[in-house]
Design a protein around this motif. Structure first.
Motif, short mmCIF file in Angstrom:
data_model
loop_
_atom_site.label_atom_id
_atom_site.label_comp_id
_atom_site.label_asym_id
_atom_site.label_seq_id
_atom_site.Cartn_x
_atom_site.Cartn_y
_atom_site.Cartn_z
N TYR A 296 -15.39 -6.75 14.81
CA TYR A 296 -16.24 -7.09 13.66
C TYR A 296 -15.35 -7.52 12.50
CZ TYR A 296 -19.27 -4.05 16.44
OH TYR A 296 -19.96 -3.45 17.47
N ARG A 297 -15.74 -8.63 11.83
CA ARG A 297 -14.96 -9.11 10.69
C ARG A 297 -15.89 -9.43 9.52
NH1 ARG A 297 -13.08 -13.83 11.10
NH2 ARG A 297 -14.03 -14.53 13.07
N TRP A 298 -15.42 -9.07 8.33
CA TRP A 298 -16.11 -9.43 7.09
C TRP A 298 -15.12 -10.14 6.18
CZ3 TRP A 298 -16.30 -4.77 9.56
CH2 TRP A 298 -17.56 -4.27 9.94
N GLY A 299 -15.62 -10.95 5.26
CA GLY A 299 -14.75 -11.60 4.29
C GLY A 299 -14.20 -12.91 4.80
N ASP A 300 -13.24 -13.45 4.03
CA ASP A 300 -12.71 -14.78 4.32
C ASP A 300 -11.41 -14.75 5.10
OD1 ASP A 300 -10.92 -13.90 2.43
OD2 ASP A 300 -11.53 -15.32 0.86
N GLY A 301 -10.98 -13.56 5.52
CA GLY A 301 -9.77 -13.45 6.31
C GLY A 301 -8.52 -13.16 5.51
N ARG A 302 -8.59 -13.30 4.18
CA ARG A 302 -7.41 -13.00 3.38
C ARG A 302 -7.30 -11.49 3.15
NH1 ARG A 302 -8.30 -16.93 -1.70
NH2 ARG A 302 -10.44 -16.19 -1.33
N ARG A 303 -6.07 -11.00 3.09
CA ARG A 303 -5.76 -9.60 2.85
C ARG A 303 -6.54 -8.69 3.83
NH1 ARG A 303 -6.47 -8.13 -3.26
NH2 ARG A 303 -5.05 -6.45 -2.65
N PRO A 304 -6.32 -8.84 5.12
CA PRO A 304 -7.08 -8.08 6.12
C PRO A 304 -6.75 -6.59 6.10
CG PRO A 304 -5.31 -9.29 7.16
CD PRO A 304 -5.34 -9.75 5.74
N VAL A 305 -7.79 -5.79 6.26
CA VAL A 305 -7.66 -4.33 6.35
C VAL A 305 -8.29 -3.89 7.66
CG1 VAL A 305 -8.31 -2.10 5.36
CG2 VAL A 305 -7.69 -4.00 3.86
N LEU A 306 -7.49 -3.25 8.52
CA LEU A 306 -7.99 -2.82 9.83
C LEU A 306 -8.63 -1.44 9.73
CD1 LEU A 306 -8.12 -3.50 12.88
CD2 LEU A 306 -6.03 -2.13 13.13
N ARG B 60 -3.59 -11.81 15.71
CA ARG B 60 -4.65 -12.78 15.46
C ARG B 60 -5.03 -12.87 14.00
NH1 ARG B 60 -9.99 -12.95 19.25
NH2 ARG B 60 -8.30 -13.26 20.75
N HIS B 61 -5.05 -11.73 13.27
CA HIS B 61 -5.58 -11.72 11.91
C HIS B 61 -4.61 -11.16 10.88
CE1 HIS B 61 -9.51 -12.76 13.50
NE2 HIS B 61 -9.45 -11.75 14.34
N GLY B 62 -3.50 -10.57 11.33
CA GLY B 62 -2.58 -9.91 10.41
C GLY B 62 -1.60 -10.85 9.75
N PRO B 63 -0.58 -10.29 9.08
CA PRO B 63 -0.32 -8.85 8.95
C PRO B 63 -1.36 -8.17 8.08
CG PRO B 63 1.15 -10.10 7.52
CD PRO B 63 0.42 -11.11 8.34
N PHE B 64 -1.55 -6.88 8.33
CA PHE B 64 -2.61 -6.15 7.63
C PHE B 64 -2.17 -5.72 6.24
CE2 PHE B 64 -3.53 -4.90 12.19
CZ PHE B 64 -4.61 -5.75 12.31
N GLU B 65 -3.06 -5.91 5.30
CA GLU B 65 -2.85 -5.34 3.97
C GLU B 65 -2.80 -3.82 4.06
OE1 GLU B 65 -3.35 -5.85 -0.54
OE2 GLU B 65 -2.91 -7.27 1.06
N ALA B 66 -3.65 -3.28 4.94
CA ALA B 66 -3.69 -1.82 5.13
C ALA B 66 -4.38 -1.52 6.44
CB ALA B 66 -4.43 -1.15 3.98
N VAL B 67 -4.17 -0.29 6.91
CA VAL B 67 -4.91 0.25 8.04
C VAL B 67 -5.58 1.53 7.57
CG1 VAL B 67 -4.77 1.23 10.37
CG2 VAL B 67 -3.32 -0.73 9.76
N LEU B 68 -6.87 1.64 7.83
CA LEU B 68 -7.67 2.82 7.47
C LEU B 68 -8.19 3.43 8.76
CD1 LEU B 68 -9.44 4.73 5.77
CD2 LEU B 68 -11.00 2.81 5.37
N ALA B 69 -7.79 4.67 9.03
CA ALA B 69 -8.11 5.30 10.32
C ALA B 69 -8.72 6.68 10.12
CB ALA B 69 -6.86 5.40 11.18
#
Length: 295
Positions: free
Chosen positions: A66-76, A133-142
């Motif tokens: 699932y993806r939201w937003g425009d792809g900039r500053r991705p957070v996993l 595919r979408h990174g590098p991640f701005e952050a990871v939230l787990a």
């Protein structure tokens, strides 16, 4: 303890006095199979349906992304056991407001993904492929089990600017310990379960009890870390957060403890969401001068 768990506990322990193998197999199958699939809650549905979806395949299992937003500053967003990506709905709007792009997935055997089982290595592969595919991640939230999966991925090279761990598992061995305690397994069954996990779930993988620990080689995870844990968490005890705090220390790791939220509500409590978003909005610490200059 739920009646079902009590019945399983009694059957397993009674049978183990006669022969270890049959109840050991039952315990192993219970351990590696999510007992139920979580559904999208009414409060999550609107944002869940706004996501752009795609699919990946891991070990022949179709995985929903699932993806939201425009792809900039991705957070996993990395969910826990018997959970799903939609549980992060309280964070999605805030992340979008910060100009970030949330990305989540339903692990195999969870949510809308295929399969009946999954492992930390499948999580690790998914996190790595999403980073490519979408990174590098701005952050990871787990959350929960997703925390040790996220630490493993970052320690093995997945790039992320920050890491947030909510109600997280630090010791991989705790998964066996906690499962055995929940079902009231005797020592013989607990040891047999650990052997089966090592031999059958991760054949050919060396030192799983060390490699999969979130506290193993902490120097490999250099991102700033926020840990949130409830003092009354009856699924993953607070000592797991204390182990993370001891391994990474301040100022790299900031620990916030709550009270009365338990293991699941701590993820969606508005004050916790606000603290997580504030942490993600902070400027990143400046790199040391030598590193910044490429020296």
């Amino acid at each position: 303890m739920a009646p079902t768990a009590a019945l399983v506990r009694t059957a397993l322990n009674a049978t183990s006095h006669l022969a270890t193998a049959p109840p050991g197999r039952v315990a192993f199958e219970l351990f590696r199979h999510p007992i139920r699939r979580s559904r999208v809650r009414r409060s999550e549905r609107e944002l869940h349906e706004l996501a752009v979806t795609e699919e990946l395949t891991v070990n022949g299992k179709r995985v929903r992304v699932y993806r939201w937003g425009d792809g900039r500053r991705p957070v996993l967003l990395v969910h826990g056991w018997q959970s799903r990506a939609s549980r992060f709905a309280p964070y999605v709007r805030g992340l979008l407001d910060l100009g970030m792009s949330p990305i989540g997935f339903d692990a195999p055997g969870h949510g809308d993904s295929a399969g009946r089982t999954t492992t930390i290595l499948e999580y690790r592969e998914l996190i790595g492929r999403l980073a490519e595919r979408h990174g590098p991640f701005e952050a990871v939230l787990a959350h929960s089990f997703g925390v040790c999966c996220a630490f493993l991925a970052l320690a093995e090279g997945v790039p992320a600017g920050r890491l947030v761990a909510v109600a997280g598992v630090a010791e991989f061995g705790f998964l066996v310990e906690g499962f055995a305690a929940t079902l009231g397994l005797n020592d013989r069954l607990e040891k047999d379960l650990a052997r089966r996990i090592d031999r059958l779930l991760f054949p050919g993988v060396e030192a799983i009890w060390q490699r999969f620990d979130a506290t193993h080689r902490p120097e490999l995870v250099t991102a700033p870390i926020l840990v949130v844990h409830d003092e009354q968490d009856d699924v993953v005890p607070l000592r797991q957060a204390r182990l993370l705090h001891r391994a990474y220390g301040e100022p790299q790791l900031r620990l916030i403890t709550t009270r009365g939220l338990g293991h699941r509500r701590v993820l969606t409590e508005p004050t916790v969401v606000d603290n997580v978003l504030a942490f993600l909005a902070e400027p990143l610490p400046a790199a040391p001068r030598a590193l910044a200059a490429g020296g």
